[in-house]
Structures are given as structure tokens and as C-alpha cells.
Design a protein around this motif. Structure first.
Motif, PDB file in Angstrom:
ATOM      1  N   ALA A   1       8.764  12.409   3.529  1.00  0.00           N
ATOM      2  CA  ALA A   1       7.364  12.416   3.968  1.00  0.00           C
ATOM      3  C   ALA A   1       6.660  11.129   3.540  1.00  0.00           C
ATOM      4  N   PHE A   2       6.817  10.745   2.276  1.00  0.00           N
ATOM      5  CA  PHE A   2       6.186   9.514   1.797  1.00  0.00           C
ATOM      6  C   PHE A   2       6.902   8.277   2.337  1.00  0.00           C
ATOM      7  N   GLY A   3       8.183   8.418   2.655  1.00  0.00           N
ATOM      8  CA  GLY A   3       8.939   7.294   3.189  1.00  0.00           C
ATOM      9  C   GLY A   3       8.507   6.874   4.576  1.00  0.00           C
ATOM     10  N   THR A   4       7.693   7.714   5.247  1.00  0.00           N
ATOM     11  CA  THR A   4       7.183   7.353   6.571  1.00  0.00           C
ATOM     12  C   THR A   4       6.066   6.317   6.501  1.00  0.00           C
ATOM     13  N   LEU A   5       5.442   6.163   5.324  1.00  0.00           N
ATOM     14  CA  LEU A   5       4.258   5.310   5.207  1.00  0.00           C
ATOM     15  C   LEU A   5       4.490   3.869   5.665  1.00  0.00           C
TER      16      LEU A   5
ATOM     17  N   LEU B   1       0.836  -1.206   0.000  1.00  0.00           N
ATOM     18  CA  LEU B   1       0.000   0.000   0.000  1.00  0.00           C
ATOM     19  C   LEU B   1       0.869   1.253   0.000  1.00  0.00           C
ATOM     20  N   SER B   2       1.938   1.243   0.785  1.00  0.00           N
ATOM     21  CA  SER B   2       2.840   2.408   0.827  1.00  0.00           C
ATOM     22  C   SER B   2       3.451   2.666  -0.541  1.00  0.00           C
ATOM     23  N   GLY B   3       3.945   1.590  -1.162  1.00  0.00           N
ATOM     24  CA  GLY B   3       4.542   1.730  -2.487  1.00  0.00           C
ATOM     25  C   GLY B   3       3.517   2.153  -3.512  1.00  0.00           C
ATOM     26  N   GLY B   4       2.298   1.595  -3.418  1.00  0.00           N
ATOM     27  CA  GLY B   4       1.246   1.945  -4.368  1.00  0.00           C
ATOM     28  C   GLY B   4       0.842   3.399  -4.267  1.00  0.00           C
ATOM     29  N   ILE B   5       0.660   3.887  -3.027  1.00  0.00           N
ATOM     30  CA  ILE B   5       0.279   5.294  -2.827  1.00  0.00           C
ATOM     31  C   ILE B   5       1.359   6.224  -3.364  1.00  0.00           C
ATOM     32  N   THR B   6       2.609   5.929  -3.021  1.00  0.00           N
ATOM     33  CA  THR B   6       3.714   6.792  -3.450  1.00  0.00           C
ATOM     34  C   THR B   6       3.881   6.754  -4.961  1.00  0.00           C
ATOM     35  N   LEU B   7       3.824   5.566  -5.537  1.00  0.00           N
ATOM     36  CA  LEU B   7       3.987   5.416  -6.987  1.00  0.00           C
ATOM     37  C   LEU B   7       2.851   6.090  -7.742  1.00  0.00           C
TER      38      LEU B   7
END
Length: 484
Positions: free
Chosen positions: A84-88, A42-48
Motif C-alpha cells: 500500500a505504501f509502496g504505491t506512493l 516525500l514517499s520515503g518520508g511519509i512511509t518512514l
């Protein structure tokens, strides 16, 4: 000179796409260790998806010329967006509770500082720990440099990004084309990481631990998969392997390139490399004799621990095999001063850097000559060539601002209630991107107990140190935002 806002946002979208893809690369470890996958997926999907959406909405920008101001803004905002996104992954997996703690850990990774708030690293999911190590590897050489190799394919020149992200590297020393320079640097970086991984596995590390420690060694980051860091591995072989690769990571990658090409005379002619080597050898030998004479350890162990700690601090890696603050008060002072040293320019190390110290001392001694011979023209020389006054002034300004920022940082952190020695060490290690400090943030402690304000302050100092002050500070100059 107007900022090319649309292009800046477009490149930030590209960086987020690369960031999201990196998160997805951690999934195989979660699968292998039978952990929950949705946190990283999910983290990778949101960021991507976010990066792709931004990139698609701004990709039709006609003016694809990057100016210097654009480069500085992209690098600073790029680091903040990625952090910021790396915190997900941390927050969604509940590995690190709270955005402040998660952001601190993430920016500590991307800036290769290695200061951690995690109290039980070994209890964290393997996939999340690999992401933690990967943030340092990405930040080590700089995801911006990777983007430089890709941007020309998209019709966007990357020189200004390269200069802003890696001001110590001299592209003309290797190849005139910036794209080729970035590629060569990354091939060397990747190659050394893989070689270290294999060597660590020969020493008994699992593939997982070996790849994690190799990522953070070459990044001079210092994140470990073990609570006790490298002290967990009571192996002379493993520690010497890491010593060698920490030293290489703290060496100018241009010099490493010449060494790999067999041009050893050119390597030895480099004054910064010689000084870097001499400082490491002399300090390690001197400290090891004192540690041995105190009868704490045998001679080999004393030498190994001293060499390891000296290289770890000078290169700003931050790995630990011994608590240097427990050796002797005057040795603690020496290691505190080493927090301000830094490795070579053009390396993954943080800190002031050896070449700046070299030029500073040379100019100081020559100033006494100039006082005696006011009419004489006595230039500062480096590698046999005269150094321009602009460079000398730049070094003087950098060191002065560095010390000023350090003083203000200590003053502000002291207001949060921490002990004075802790404030001295925490600010020095954050600004120098080292990791361990003094007092409550020493080699066997972490930053969990620092207040939220203190963590945000130290996070800002990490970013300042990683981007060598000027890249970030000039954004606070009103002239930067003027349209001219």
C-alpha cells in the motif's frame, strides 16, 4: 492463544520504517539523472514517519514473545502494508495513474511476480524504475527475514516470522540460531547480486541497467528497465550470465551455501536439486532441438533461447528473450504446465516447488505398491530418509488447494470478459509468481488491459502464491481468531 496485537502493530511499524528507508535509497539515481526528487523523497518520508510513529507508540509492549499465529498475521499484513505504501512513488510521480494500477504493480514487485501494467517502461523516471526493481529484491528473500535478523536486537524472537515467511527453508541445516541463518542468507543474496552486477557490466550494460537486472534476477522477479525485457540485449554473454544467476536464484539457498563451502557431495545428494537440474537440462535440450529443426534460428541461438525461457519460467523469474507462444502449440502447452512447476524450496522462486512435485509423484507410484501389498509399510523417501505422513499429507493438501484456488481464479477472471486462454495464463502466472502468461498477457504483452476487478483478483492470488497459500488462507478460518 491470544493475538499479541500491540506487538504485531509494533513490528509493522518497523517494516514500514525499512520500507521508507528503501525508497530514499533510490534518490541517488534521480540525482544522477537530474530528475525531480520530491516524489521519492516525500514517499520515503511519509512511509518512514508513519512507521516510526507506529513503532514509538507501541514500543513499550512488555510481552515480546511471538506466537505462531502472530507470525502469520504479521507476514500477511506486512506484505499488504508495504504494498500500500509502496504505491506512493508511482502515484506521486504520475508514473502509474490510479491506485488500482499502482497497487497491482507494487504487489507484483514485492511478491516477485513481475506482472506489469506499464506500457512504456523506458519512459519512466530512472529513480522510480529503481524503486520498482528494489521492491522485487526486497520481496525476494523477504523483508521479514531481514527483520528476523534485527528483532533479536530489540529483544523480540523472530522464529515464528521466519517460519511463516519462508516455510521451505530449514534453519537447522545451517545454524541453530535463526538470527545467524537470516544473516547468512542475506549475505549470500547480496553477494550474488553484486557479482552478477559486475559480470553484466563486463557485457556492456550500464551500471544502472546491470544493478536493476541483478536485483530482479536474484529475486526471480523479472522486472526489466527495457520494454523488450532481456530480448533488448542481443548479447549471448549477457543472456548466459542471467541464465546462470536465474538458476542459482531458483536453487535452495542452503544448497548454495554448501556449494560455496565446497561441500559438493552434499549438494549432489540433495534429491530436489538433482531433479531441478535434470528437468531444466532435459526440457531445454528437447525444446532447442525442435526450435532448431523448425529452422527458425541457428543451433546456438535455439539452445540459448530454449534454455533461457525454460529456466525463466521454472524459476518464476519471467524474463523474456523470445515469444515461446509463437513457437508451436504443443510447446505453448509445455510452458503453460511449467507455470505450475516452481523452483526449489528455500529459494526466491514461487510456484508449487520441485520437492512437492517429487513427493507427489513418489507417493502416487508407491500407492500402487501399497494396493498390491496392503500389509506392508512403504514410506515415501527423500534424500534416503523416510518422509513422515504429516509432510506427505501437507503436500497433498497444498497441491489440492493450489489447484482449487487456480480453478476458482480462472472462473472469476473469465467473468471479466477476458479470453479463456488469457484467464488460464493470467491466473497461473499470478498464483505461481511467474510474470508472463498466455494470450493477452503473454511474453510480449502486459496486464494493462485487465479490468480493475481482475487486477485486484490477480493481486490477491500473487499474495497467496508468494506466502504459499496457508499463511494467508488460515486468516479466513474462524478458528484462527478464537481466543484459546
Amino acid at each position: 492463544m491470544r493475538l499479541n496485537i500491540r506487538l504485531i502493530v509494533n513490528i509493522l511499524g518497523l517494516l514500514l520504517m525499512l520500507n521508507g528507508t528503501s525508497m530514499l535509497l533510490c534518490l541517488p539515481f534521480s540525482i544522477y539523472y537530474r530528475e525531480e526528487l520530491w516524489h521519492l523523497a516525500l514517499s520515503g518520508g511519509i512511509t518512514l514517519f508513519t512507521g516510526l510513529l507506529i513503532w514509538l507508540l507501541t514500543r513499550r509492549e512488555q510481552n515480546k514473545e511471538l506466537k505462531k499465529k502472530d507470525g502469520y498475521l504479521i507476514v500477511t499484513l506486512g506484505w499488504l502494508c508495504m504494498s500500500a505504501f509502496g504505491t506512493l512513488p508511482y502515484m506521486l510521480s504520475d508514473t502509474i495513474p490510479g491506485f488500482t494500477n499502482a497497487f497491482f504493480e507494487t504487489i507484483s514487485g514485492y511478491t516477485t511476480t513481475g506482472a506489469s501494467i506499464m506500457t512504456d517502461i523506458e519512459a519512466a523516471p530512472k529513480g522510480i524504475l529503481f524503486w520498482r526493481s528494489l521492491t522485487q529484491w526486497i520481496g525476494g528473500m523477504g523483508i521479514i527475514v531481514l527483520a528476523v535478523a534485527i528483532l533479536p536486537i530489540l529483544g523480540i524472537g523472530g522464529m515464528q516470522l521466519f517460519v511463516a515467511e519462508a516455510p521451505g527453508i530449514s534453519p537447522d541445516k545451517m545454524k541453530p540460531r535463526i538470527k545467524e541463518v537470516a544473516k547468512r542468507l542475506w549475505f549470500i543474496y547480496l553477494g550474488l547480486t553484486l557479482v552478477e552486477t559486475v559480470l553484466l557490466m563486463f557485457g556492456g550494460m550500464t551500471f544502472y541497467d546491470a544493478i536493476n537486472h541483478s536485483l530482479t534476477t536474484m529475486a526471480t522477479g523479472g522486472f526489466s528497465t527495457k520494454n523488450a525485457s532481456i530480448a533488448y540485449y542481443d548479447s549471448a554473454y549477457i543472456q548466459y550470465v542471467i541464465i546462470i544467476f536465474m538458476f542459482l536464484a531458483g536453487t535452495n539457498f542452503t544448497i548454495t551455501y554448501f556449494g560455496l563451502k565446497g561441500r559438493f557431495r552434499k549438494v549432489w545428494k540433495n534429491e530436489e536439486f538433482r531433479n531441478y537440474l535434470i528437468i531444466v537440462v532435459l526440457l531445454s535440450v528437447a525444446i532447442s532441438f525442435f526450435v532448431f529443426s523448425s529452422k527458425w534460428e541457428g543451433f546456438e541461438k535455439s539452445f540459448r533461447d530454449s534454455l533461457f525461457q525454460v529456466i525463466s519460467i521454472i524459476t518464476t523469474t519471467g524474463f523474456v528473450t523470445a515469444d515461446y507462444t509463437a513457437w508451436a502449440p504443443f510447446l505453448t502447452i509445455i510452458f503453460f504446465l511449467l507455470l505450475f512447476m516452481g523452483g526449489s524450496t528455500g529459494s526466491t522462486s514461487g510456484g508449487i516447488k520441485v520437492v512437492r512435485h517429487t513427493l507427489l509423484f513418489k507417493n502416487s507410484f508407491l500407492e500402487m505398491k501399497r494396493q498390491l501389498h496392503p500389509s506392508a509399510v512403504i514410506p515415501v523417501r527423500l534424500n534416503g530418509a523416510a518422509v513422515s505422513r504429516n509432510i506427505t499429507y501437507n503436500v497433498l493438501a497444498f497441491v489440492m488447494i493450489y489447484l482449487l484456488v487456480y480453478g476458482v481464479g480462472v472462473f472469476l477472471l473469465s467473468f471479466t470478459g477476458v479470453e479463456f486462454d488469457t484467464a488460464l495464463g493470467a491466473v497461473a502466472t499470478s498464483l505461481g509468481n511467474v510474470g508472463p502468461g498466455l494470450g493477452e498477457v503473454g511474453p510480449v504483452n502486459n496486464f494493462y488491459g485487465i479490468s480493475p476487478f481482475g487486477k485486484w483478483l490477480l493481486a490477491f492470488l500473487m499474495l497467496l502464491g508468494r506466502l504459499e497459500l496457508f499463511t494467508v488462507l488460515m486468516l479466513f478460518n474462524r478458528n484462527f481468531w478464537q481466543k484459546w
